[in-house]
Design a protein around this motif. Structure first.
Motif, PDB file in Angstrom:
ATOM      1  N   THR A  61      14.495  36.976  39.671  1.00 21.96           N
ATOM      2  CA  THR A  61      14.835  35.809  39.062  1.00 21.96           C
ATOM      3  C   THR A  61      16.116  35.828  38.414  1.00 21.96           C
ATOM      4  O   THR A  61      16.510  36.807  37.683  1.00 21.96           O
ATOM      5  N   LYS A  62      17.151  35.235  38.435  1.00 27.41           N
ATOM      6  CA  LYS A  62      18.453  35.013  37.601  1.00 27.41           C
ATOM      7  C   LYS A  62      18.671  33.681  36.845  1.00 27.41           C
ATOM      8  O   LYS A  62      18.364  32.808  37.474  1.00 27.41           O
ATOM      9  N   PRO A  63      18.556  33.830  35.554  1.00 25.06           N
ATOM     10  CA  PRO A  63      18.932  32.597  34.851  1.00 25.06           C
ATOM     11  C   PRO A  63      20.164  31.703  35.279  1.00 25.06           C
ATOM     12  O   PRO A  63      21.043  32.499  35.552  1.00 25.06           O
ATOM     13  N   LEU A  64      20.201  30.597  34.870  1.00 24.94           N
ATOM     14  CA  LEU A  64      21.411  29.643  35.239  1.00 24.94           C
ATOM     15  C   LEU A  64      21.885  28.894  34.082  1.00 24.94           C
ATOM     16  O   LEU A  64      20.805  28.088  33.735  1.00 24.94           O
ATOM     17  N   PRO A  65      23.116  28.850  33.591  1.00 22.64           N
ATOM     18  CA  PRO A  65      23.494  28.154  32.570  1.00 22.64           C
ATOM     19  C   PRO A  65      23.530  26.764  33.054  1.00 22.64           C
ATOM     20  O   PRO A  65      23.973  26.267  34.257  1.00 22.64           O
ATOM     21  N   GLN A  66      23.386  25.757  32.110  1.00 21.59           N
ATOM     22  CA  GLN A  66      23.596  24.359  32.441  1.00 21.59           C
ATOM     23  C   GLN A  66      24.852  24.015  31.380  1.00 21.59           C
ATOM     24  O   GLN A  66      24.749  24.446  30.332  1.00 21.59           O
ATOM     25  N   ILE A  67      25.641  23.015  31.603  1.00 25.33           N
ATOM     26  CA  ILE A  67      26.715  22.614  30.752  1.00 25.33           C
ATOM     27  C   ILE A  67      26.157  21.045  30.595  1.00 25.33           C
ATOM     28  O   ILE A  67      26.351  20.301  31.323  1.00 25.33           O
ATOM     29  N   SER A  68      25.743  21.073  29.235  1.00 18.70           N
ATOM     30  CA  SER A  68      25.261  19.633  28.792  1.00 18.70           C
ATOM     31  C   SER A  68      25.776  19.204  27.663  1.00 18.70           C
ATOM     32  O   SER A  68      26.489  20.046  26.924  1.00 18.70           O
ATOM     33  N   ASN A  69      25.908  18.063  27.292  1.00 16.53           N
ATOM     34  CA  ASN A  69      26.548  17.312  26.332  1.00 16.53           C
ATOM     35  C   ASN A  69      25.446  16.321  25.555  1.00 16.53           C
ATOM     36  O   ASN A  69      24.474  16.006  26.157  1.00 16.53           O
ATOM     37  N   LYS A  70      26.106  16.003  24.462  1.00 17.12           N
ATOM     38  CA  LYS A  70      25.209  15.012  23.698  1.00 17.12           C
ATOM     39  C   LYS A  70      25.176  13.769  24.254  1.00 17.12           C
ATOM     40  O   LYS A  70      23.959  13.024  24.123  1.00 17.12           O
ATOM     41  N   ASN A  71      25.715  13.238  25.307  1.00 17.49           N
ATOM     42  CA  ASN A  71      25.465  11.965  25.949  1.00 17.49           C
ATOM     43  C   ASN A  71      24.720  12.119  26.948  1.00 17.49           C
ATOM     44  O   ASN A  71      24.444  11.207  27.732  1.00 17.49           O
ATOM     45  N   GLY A  72      24.114  13.146  27.156  1.00 20.16           N
ATOM     46  CA  GLY A  72      23.018  13.616  28.398  1.00 20.16           C
ATOM     47  C   GLY A  72      23.591  13.904  29.657  1.00 20.16           C
ATOM     48  O   GLY A  72      23.048  13.632  30.716  1.00 20.16           O
ATOM     49  N   TRP A  73      24.978  14.491  29.648  1.00 18.08           N
ATOM     50  CA  TRP A  73      25.736  14.610  30.921  1.00 18.08           C
ATOM     51  C   TRP A  73      25.017  16.310  30.986  1.00 18.08           C
ATOM     52  O   TRP A  73      24.690  17.084  30.067  1.00 18.08           O
ATOM     53  N   VAL A  74      24.600  16.589  32.459  1.00 18.80           N
ATOM     54  CA  VAL A  74      24.271  17.855  32.690  1.00 18.80           C
ATOM     55  C   VAL A  74      24.880  18.237  34.038  1.00 18.80           C
ATOM     56  O   VAL A  74      24.917  17.646  34.951  1.00 18.80           O
ATOM     57  N   GLU A  75      25.826  19.270  33.779  1.00 20.29           N
ATOM     58  CA  GLU A  75      26.559  19.914  35.036  1.00 20.29           C
ATOM     59  C   GLU A  75      26.309  21.380  35.113  1.00 20.29           C
ATOM     60  O   GLU A  75      25.984  21.941  34.157  1.00 20.29           O
ATOM     61  N   GLN A  76      26.838  21.933  36.198  1.00 22.59           N
ATOM     62  CA  GLN A  76      26.740  23.190  36.560  1.00 22.59           C
ATOM     63  C   GLN A  76      28.045  23.656  37.397  1.00 22.59           C
ATOM     64  O   GLN A  76      28.431  22.888  38.102  1.00 22.59           O
ATOM     65  N   ASN A  77      28.255  24.837  37.175  1.00 16.73           N
ATOM     66  CA  ASN A  77      29.447  25.361  37.927  1.00 16.73           C
ATOM     67  C   ASN A  77      28.865  25.840  39.415  1.00 16.73           C
ATOM     68  O   ASN A  77      28.051  26.686  39.313  1.00 16.73           O
ATOM     69  N   PRO A  78      29.412  25.174  40.477  1.00 17.46           N
ATOM     70  CA  PRO A  78      28.831  25.693  41.726  1.00 17.46           C
ATOM     71  C   PRO A  78      29.134  27.007  42.149  1.00 17.46           C
ATOM     72  O   PRO A  78      28.320  27.506  42.825  1.00 17.46           O
ATOM     73  N   ASP A  79      30.191  27.629  41.727  1.00 18.20           N
ATOM     74  CA  ASP A  79      30.280  29.126  41.986  1.00 18.20           C
ATOM     75  C   ASP A  79      29.448  29.890  41.361  1.00 18.20           C
ATOM     76  O   ASP A  79      29.055  31.044  41.752  1.00 18.20           O
ATOM     77  N   TRP A  94      20.613  16.651  38.369  1.00 14.94           N
ATOM     78  CA  TRP A  94      19.919  15.639  38.817  1.00 14.94           C
ATOM     79  C   TRP A  94      19.430  14.859  37.488  1.00 14.94           C
ATOM     80  O   TRP A  94      19.373  13.691  37.511  1.00 14.94           O
ATOM     81  N   LEU A  95      19.540  15.580  36.545  1.00 10.10           N
ATOM     82  CA  LEU A  95      19.051  15.068  35.006  1.00 10.10           C
ATOM     83  C   LEU A  95      20.176  14.064  34.514  1.00 10.10           C
ATOM     84  O   LEU A  95      20.222  13.500  33.497  1.00 10.10           O
ATOM     85  N   SER A  96      21.543  14.351  35.009  1.00 14.83           N
ATOM     86  CA  SER A  96      22.519  13.889  34.073  1.00 14.83           C
ATOM     87  C   SER A  96      22.579  12.297  34.044  1.00 14.83           C
ATOM     88  O   SER A  96      22.062  11.619  35.135  1.00 14.83           O
ATOM     89  N   LYS A  97      22.811  11.921  33.033  1.00 12.60           N
ATOM     90  CA  LYS A  97      23.203  10.603  32.574  1.00 12.60           C
ATOM     91  C   LYS A  97      24.370   9.903  32.883  1.00 12.60           C
ATOM     92  O   LYS A  97      24.906   8.732  32.601  1.00 12.60           O
ATOM     93  N   GLN A  98      25.260  10.502  33.306  1.00 16.03           N
ATOM     94  CA  GLN A  98      26.748  10.341  33.467  1.00 16.03           C
ATOM     95  C   GLN A  98      27.040   9.124  34.179  1.00 16.03           C
ATOM     96  O   GLN A  98      28.077   8.517  34.139  1.00 16.03           O
ATOM     97  N   THR A  99      26.060   8.968  35.240  1.00 14.60           N
ATOM     98  CA  THR A  99      26.334   7.624  36.085  1.00 14.60           C
ATOM     99  C   THR A  99      25.475   6.579  35.828  1.00 14.60           C
ATOM    100  O   THR A  99      25.270   5.742  36.846  1.00 14.60           O
ATOM    101  N   THR A 100      24.843   6.599  34.797  1.00 13.00           N
ATOM    102  CA  THR A 100      23.882   5.399  34.158  1.00 13.00           C
ATOM    103  C   THR A 100      24.565   3.947  34.388  1.00 13.00           C
ATOM    104  O   THR A 100      24.375   3.111  35.039  1.00 13.00           O
TER     105      THR A 100
END
Ligand code: G3P
Length: 501
Positions: free
Chosen positions: A35-53, A106-112
């Motif tokens: 198992t390798k951990p994977l960082p998420q890039i989130s901000n206070k507006n509920g955006w959740v992104e990840q680097n595909p690479d 999937w969790l990201s709120k940026q497209t609300t």
């Protein structure tokens, strides 16, 4: 070495916070997992992104660790199956293979806002009818729209056929094949809000509404096919079939042998995802559960109803980190055993509102029924019970929607290892709960698909014969007590919904 002489299948389980590589042998035994951990890039507006690479390199590194630690040669790998966090969206340049933006989670709120506009334009019903989904920012469609809107020139380039869209399975197949295959499977397609689950094709009317060019979408295949092979040193220079894909919750249903209509599987993770096999006809829920594709195996497409509970295992983390009532999550089992109250405390962990069947985003959490004698252990026990009550809410809804009897609940995921929770779950459901022998059925689901696709395992009967069933928790509570406790839960929910700060 011929396909059937290779000794192992490799499952990639690419999740939101970690990537796992799991290798199984022909008897279905898990040989190794890494198992390798994977960082998420989130901000206070509920955006959740990840680097595909970064997602891709976590896959490479998980595979490398597993193979090295188990001393398995790449040529001994029969095939590679994939299961993945669903809905998460990547758009990349077809020529260079470079993503044009981060993966939107999937969790990201940026497209609300985009979802809200679609709702106001009156598309909810059409979307529900065609895709089985509730119009929401959760699904891929609005994420693709957002990327095309926010990256300069992207719409035009997509229209010219220069950009490709994929969920994580598609991205990984593209990478493993060094850009040769742009494909997905039914289960992942069914989470995009662009796929017609009845006609099994991308829906042109929805694509027109969303203004998403069809040429950027992958071709859709069954879950048990050989899609292609690894190419050009993407897998140690060995050409291995890439075969078998399913989204992670669907893979969990497959990995716990949920092949018959009426079978239900629950992954008790941070949240809880409950999937019910409804057979070859899509059932539309009256209570807004999702209708989705469970899998396409052996030329047959099978559908599922899905309900999710936003807060399950994460409520235990709240007890540990915010309230300090337990030192570790497993301690919750001992705390529940120490508690001697009469089960008359109710915790409603509606930290982010209530999901199915209440769908009330404005409700917040509450604790009811405390007295001067209430202890930490009582609160911990009531929190565990809340997971079981929320599960019953969904199971009851599924039965009402389908008019099918659910004879047994199959349980996997981290919190399913808590025996107190499992026993209380069986008691409050009034039916047995079978905990899978391995907590992670997701990777096993992908292994099954890749094994079936390549003939490593002949058919579902052979798969069932190697499956190791887990412990069954039988209900012990009497009917009157069960009814009384559940009535208390319903009252607690009602009271929590009534309170508006
Ligand atoms: O729909 C989201 C689901 O696929 C969850 O993925 O990796 O967070 O368990 P994960």
């Amino acid at each position: 070495m011929g396909v059937n002489e290779a000794k192992y299948v490799l499952a990639i389980d690419q999740g939101s916070t970690s990537t796992r590589a799991v290798i199984y042998d022909h008897s279905g035994r898990k040989v190794i997992e890494s198992t390798k951990p994977l960082p998420q890039i989130s901000n206070k507006n509920g955006w959740v992104e990840q680097n595909p690479d970064t997602i891709w390199s976590s896959v490479l590194s998980a595979i490398a660790s597993a193979m090295i630690d188990a001393r398995i040669h790449p040529e001994s790998i029969n095939s590679i199956g994939i299961t993945n966090q669903r809905e998460t969206t990547v758009v990349w340049d077809k020529q260079t293979g470079k993503p044009i933006y981060n993966a939107i989670g999937w969790l990201s709120k940026q497209t609300t806002e985009i979802s809200q506009k679609l709702r106001e334009a009156g598309y909810s019903e059409l979307i529900r009818k065609k895709t089985g989904l509730v119009l929401n920012a959760y699904f891929s469609a609005t994420k693709v729209r957002w990327i095309l809107d926010h990256v300069a020139g992207a719409q035009e380039r997509a229209e010219k056929g220069e950009l490709l869209f994929g969920t994580i399975d598609t991205w990984l197949v593209w990478k493993l094949s060094d850009g040769k295959y742009h494909i997905t499977d039914y289960t992942n397609a069914s989470r995009t809000m662009m796929y017609n689950i009845h006609e099994l094709k991308w829906d042109q009317e929805l694509l027109d509404i969303l203004n998403i060019p069809k040429q950027m979408l992958p071709t859709v295949h069954a879950s048990d096919e050989i899609y292609g092979t690894t190419e050009n040193y993407q897998f140690y220079g060995v050409s291995v079939p890439i075969a078998g894909i399913a989204g992670d919750q669907q893979a969990a249903l497959i990995g716990s042998m949920g092949f018959e209509p009426g079978m239900v599987e629950d992954t008790y993770g941070d949240g809880s995802f409950i999937m019910m096999n409804t057979g070859t006809t899509p059932e539309i829920s009256r209570e807004r559960l999702l209708t989705t594709i469970a899998y396409g195996i052996g030329g047959k497409v099978v559908y599922a109803l899905e309900g999710s509970i936003f807060i399950a295992g994460s409520a235990l983390i709240w007890l540990r980190d915010q309230l300090g009532l337990i030192k570790s999550v497993p301690e919750s089992r001992l705390a529940a055993k120490r508690s001697h109250d009469n089960n008359d405390i109710y915790v409603v962990p509606a930290f982010t509102g209530l999901g199915a069947p209440y769908w009330d985003a404005s409700t917040r959490g509450a604790i009811f029924g405390i007295t001067r004698g209430t202890t930490d252990d009582d609160i911990v026990k009531a929190t565990l019970q809340s997971i079981a009550y929320s599960t019953k809410d969904i199971i009851d809804t599924m039965e009402a929607d389908t008019e099918m009897q659910i004879p047994l609940l199959s349980a996997d995921g981290g919190a399913s290892r808590n025996s107190y929770l499992m026993q209380f779950q069986a008691d409050i459901l009034g039916r047995p709960v079978q905990r899978t022998s391995d907590e992670e059925t997701t990777a096993f689901g992908a292994a099954i698909l890749t094994g079936l696709a390549t003939g490593f395992w002949k058919d579902l009967d052979e798969v069932k014969s190697i499956y190791e069933a887990g412990k069954i928790f039988q209900p012990k509570m009497d009917e009157a007590e069960r009814k009384k406790l559940y009535r208390g839960w319903k009252n607690a929910i009602q009271a929590a919904r009534y309170f508006k700060p």
